[in-house]
Design a protein around this motif. Structure first.
Motif, PDB file in Angstrom:
ATOM      1  N   UNK A 251      41.584  22.825  31.785  1.00 43.02           N
ATOM      2  CA  UNK A 251      40.221  23.338  31.930  1.00 43.02           C
ATOM      3  C   UNK A 251      39.247  22.184  31.672  1.00 43.02           C
ATOM      4  N   UNK A 252      38.246  22.082  32.543  1.00 40.87           N
ATOM      5  CA  UNK A 252      37.236  21.028  32.393  1.00 40.87           C
ATOM      6  C   UNK A 252      35.846  21.642  32.431  1.00 40.87           C
ATOM      7  N   UNK A 253      35.025  21.259  31.441  1.00 42.76           N
ATOM      8  CA  UNK A 253      33.636  21.755  31.411  1.00 42.76           C
ATOM      9  C   UNK A 253      32.740  20.674  30.817  1.00 42.76           C
ATOM     10  N   UNK A 254      31.675  20.308  31.531  1.00 40.80           N
ATOM     11  CA  UNK A 254      30.801  19.237  31.070  1.00 40.80           C
ATOM     12  C   UNK A 254      29.648  19.754  30.213  1.00 40.80           C
ATOM     13  N   UNK A 255      29.607  21.069  30.011  1.00 33.00           N
ATOM     14  CA  UNK A 255      28.568  21.626  29.131  1.00 33.00           C
ATOM     15  C   UNK A 255      27.597  22.523  29.878  1.00 33.00           C
ATOM     16  N   UNK A 256      26.633  23.038  29.141  1.00 33.80           N
ATOM     17  CA  UNK A 256      25.725  24.073  29.681  1.00 33.80           C
ATOM     18  C   UNK A 256      25.122  23.654  31.023  1.00 33.80           C
ATOM     19  N   UNK A 257      25.096  24.616  31.933  1.00 30.93           N
ATOM     20  CA  UNK A 257      24.531  24.359  33.262  1.00 30.93           C
ATOM     21  C   UNK A 257      25.561  23.847  34.240  1.00 30.93           C
ATOM     22  N   UNK A 258      26.735  23.460  33.724  1.00 33.35           N
ATOM     23  CA  UNK A 258      27.800  22.948  34.596  1.00 33.35           C
ATOM     24  C   UNK A 258      28.852  24.032  34.849  1.00 33.35           C
ATOM     25  N   UNK A 259      29.543  23.948  35.993  1.00 42.17           N
ATOM     26  CA  UNK A 259      30.624  24.909  36.241  1.00 42.17           C
ATOM     27  C   UNK A 259      31.871  24.551  35.436  1.00 42.17           C
ATOM     28  N   UNK A 260      32.748  25.548  35.285  1.00 45.46           N
ATOM     29  CA  UNK A 260      34.040  25.338  34.615  1.00 45.46           C
ATOM     30  C   UNK A 260      35.104  25.180  35.706  1.00 45.46           C
ATOM     31  N   UNK A 261      35.946  24.157  35.558  1.00 43.14           N
ATOM     32  CA  UNK A 261      37.037  23.943  36.523  1.00 43.14           C
ATOM     33  C   UNK A 261      38.366  24.277  35.855  1.00 43.14           C
ATOM     34  N   UNK A 262      39.213  24.995  36.578  1.00 43.99           N
ATOM     35  CA  UNK A 262      40.524  25.405  36.063  1.00 43.99           C
ATOM     36  C   UNK A 262      41.587  24.960  37.060  1.00 43.99           C
ATOM     37  N   UNK A 263      42.614  24.288  36.588  1.00 42.08           N
ATOM     38  CA  UNK A 263      43.692  23.813  37.465  1.00 42.08           C
ATOM     39  C   UNK A 263      45.039  24.325  36.959  1.00 42.08           C
ATOM     40  N   UNK A 264      45.844  24.781  37.927  1.00 45.57           N
ATOM     41  CA  UNK A 264      47.176  25.281  37.555  1.00 45.57           C
ATOM     42  C   UNK A 264      47.937  25.755  38.768  1.00 45.57           C
ATOM     43  N   UNK A 265      49.143  26.283  38.560  1.00 43.31           N
ATOM     44  CA  UNK A 265      50.029  26.675  39.655  1.00 43.31           C
ATOM     45  C   UNK A 265      49.778  28.103  40.139  1.00 43.31           C
ATOM     46  N   UNK A 266      50.386  28.404  41.301  1.00 47.24           N
ATOM     47  CA  UNK A 266      50.381  29.776  41.832  1.00 47.24           C
ATOM     48  C   UNK A 266      51.650  29.927  42.658  1.00 47.24           C
ATOM     49  N   UNK A 267      52.396  30.991  42.430  1.00 48.69           N
ATOM     50  CA  UNK A 267      53.738  31.112  43.029  1.00 48.69           C
ATOM     51  C   UNK A 267      53.908  32.467  43.710  1.00 48.69           C
ATOM     52  N   UNK A 268      54.457  32.428  44.953  1.00 46.44           N
ATOM     53  CA  UNK A 268      54.840  33.680  45.617  1.00 46.44           C
ATOM     54  C   UNK A 268      56.250  34.043  45.184  1.00 46.44           C
ATOM     55  N   UNK A 269      56.475  35.275  44.768  1.00 51.37           N
ATOM     56  CA  UNK A 269      57.797  35.688  44.265  1.00 51.37           C
ATOM     57  C   UNK A 269      58.599  36.407  45.348  1.00 51.37           C
ATOM     58  N   UNK A 270      57.990  37.419  45.984  1.00 54.24           N
ATOM     59  CA  UNK A 270      58.695  38.096  47.092  1.00 54.24           C
ATOM     60  C   UNK A 270      57.696  38.884  47.940  1.00 54.24           C
ATOM     61  N   UNK A 271      58.147  39.218  49.158  1.00 54.51           N
ATOM     62  CA  UNK A 271      57.357  40.061  50.069  1.00 54.51           C
ATOM     63  C   UNK A 271      57.885  41.494  49.946  1.00 54.51           C
ATOM     64  N   UNK A 272      56.999  42.460  50.063  1.00 51.94           N
ATOM     65  CA  UNK A 272      57.477  43.845  49.964  1.00 51.94           C
ATOM     66  C   UNK A 272      56.657  44.791  50.808  1.00 51.94           C
ATOM     67  N   UNK A 273      57.188  46.001  50.933  1.00 51.83           N
ATOM     68  CA  UNK A 273      56.462  47.088  51.607  1.00 51.83           C
ATOM     69  C   UNK A 273      56.590  48.312  50.715  1.00 51.83           C
ATOM     70  N   UNK A 274      55.556  49.149  50.721  1.00 57.51           N
ATOM     71  CA  UNK A 274      55.661  50.392  49.957  1.00 57.51           C
ATOM     72  C   UNK A 274      54.921  51.499  50.691  1.00 57.51           C
ATOM     73  N   UNK A 275      55.502  52.676  50.699  1.00 56.29           N
ATOM     74  CA  UNK A 275      54.911  53.832  51.395  1.00 56.29           C
ATOM     75  C   UNK A 275      54.077  54.627  50.386  1.00 56.29           C
ATOM     76  N   UNK A 276      52.766  54.776  50.656  1.00 55.97           N
ATOM     77  CA  UNK A 276      51.928  55.573  49.743  1.00 55.97           C
ATOM     78  C   UNK A 276      51.543  56.905  50.406  1.00 55.97           C
TER      79      UNK A 276
END
Ligand code: API
Length: 276
Positions: A251-276
């Motif tokens: 996480x990076x933040x330069x202080x008030x008035x600045x945006x917060x930056x967040x860096x990290x992973x993202x993973x697809x686990x599986x594809x699915x279908x469901x009947x509602x």
């Protein structure tokens, strides 16, 4: 209604992601609670709906629903999974994606194959979420919970967060303090509760009892809120490694008035279908 979905996770914070650009999907809170149920449904902390943008300069809109069926405005780990989803589904080939959310626009950037960086925006002054913030200068608030006086820092990342500093996250009383603070009357829209242990000016341990989902293995907006709290109290530097039970975020933040930056992973686990 047959729904196609992708199960995804960011540091163990897990999601059902639905392409509502190419399939007509409308879900009731009850249906979301069923889908999120880990015994009777698919199971997730949050459900994300990917939709057509509402702004001319955005590529998509994405909506976030907690496991309790409530719609919320911000989800850090979800934003990274959203970006991975639209790339994997070939809904976008861009290296930078602008997405409309109820918390404003987010800018997402792919950093190579593994990491995604999200501009989470400037910490919001959101007295409708956290009335205490009317006293904008206060850095810390306190509330009596039973015989205890709990001190916390409050901030909105588009969603409300209360950050409690603890000596050791492994002995923090999430099971009791989490739900008590989550639904306390001082938070009219409820709140996410972070428990932060400061290891150094560049590293913290964090556990989060999330609004509408209970404790999760990671909370991206919670990591941003904790770092903002630490920097505002002059306890942290501008770039911080956040160790969550499910893994690490930067996480990076330069202080008030600045945006917060967040860096990290993202993973697809599986594809699915469901009947509602
Ligand atoms: N429980 C949050 C939404 C999900 C946030 C979390 N999963 C993240 O990664 O930021 C809320 O009610 O505001």
């Amino acid at each position: 209604m047959l729904i196609e979905f992708t199960k995804m996770q960011g540091l163990g914070n897990d999601f059902i992601v639905i392409d509502a650009v190419n399939q007509a999907v409308e879900l009731t809170p009850e249906q979301i609670r069923f889908l999120a149920d880990r015994h009777f449904g698919v199971g997730c902390d949050q459900l994300l709906m990917v939709e057509k943008p509402v702004s001319n300069n955005a590529d998509f809109k994405y909506r976030i629903f907690n496991a309790d069926g409530g719609e919320v405005a911000q989800c850090g780990n979800g934003a990274r999974c959203f970006a991975r989803f639209v790339r994997d589904k070939k809904l976008s080939h861009k290296d930078q994606i602008i997405v409309d959310t109820d918390a404003g626009q987010l800018l997402l950037r792919f950093d190579g194959e593994e990491s995604i960086t999200v501009n989470m925006g400037v910490p919001r002054h959101a007295p409708e979420q956290i009335p205490l913030l009317m006293d904008a200068e206060a850095l810390e608030y306190s509330v009596a919970l039973g015989a205890e006086k709990i001190e916390f820092y409050a901030v909105s990342m588009g969603n409300p967060h209360a950050v409690i500093r603890v000596q050791d996250i492994d002995t923090a009383s999430l099971e009791t303090l989490g739900p008590q603070l989550e639904s306390h009357k001082i938070f009219p829209q409820r709140v996410n509760v972070g428990f932060m242990q400061i290891l150094s000016r560049k590293q913290i341990n964090l556990r989060v009892y999330e609004r509408g989902a209970a404790e999760t293995l990671a909370c991206g907006s919670g990591a941003c809120a904790a770092v903002v709290a630490g920097i505002e109290q002059n306890l942290l530097d501008n770039i911080v490694r956040v160790n969550l039970p499910g893994g690490e975020l930067t996480i990076e933040w330069l202080g008030r008035g600045h945006p917060v930056f967040m860096s990290g992973p993202a993973v697809s686990v599986y594809e699915g279908q469901i009947q509602l």
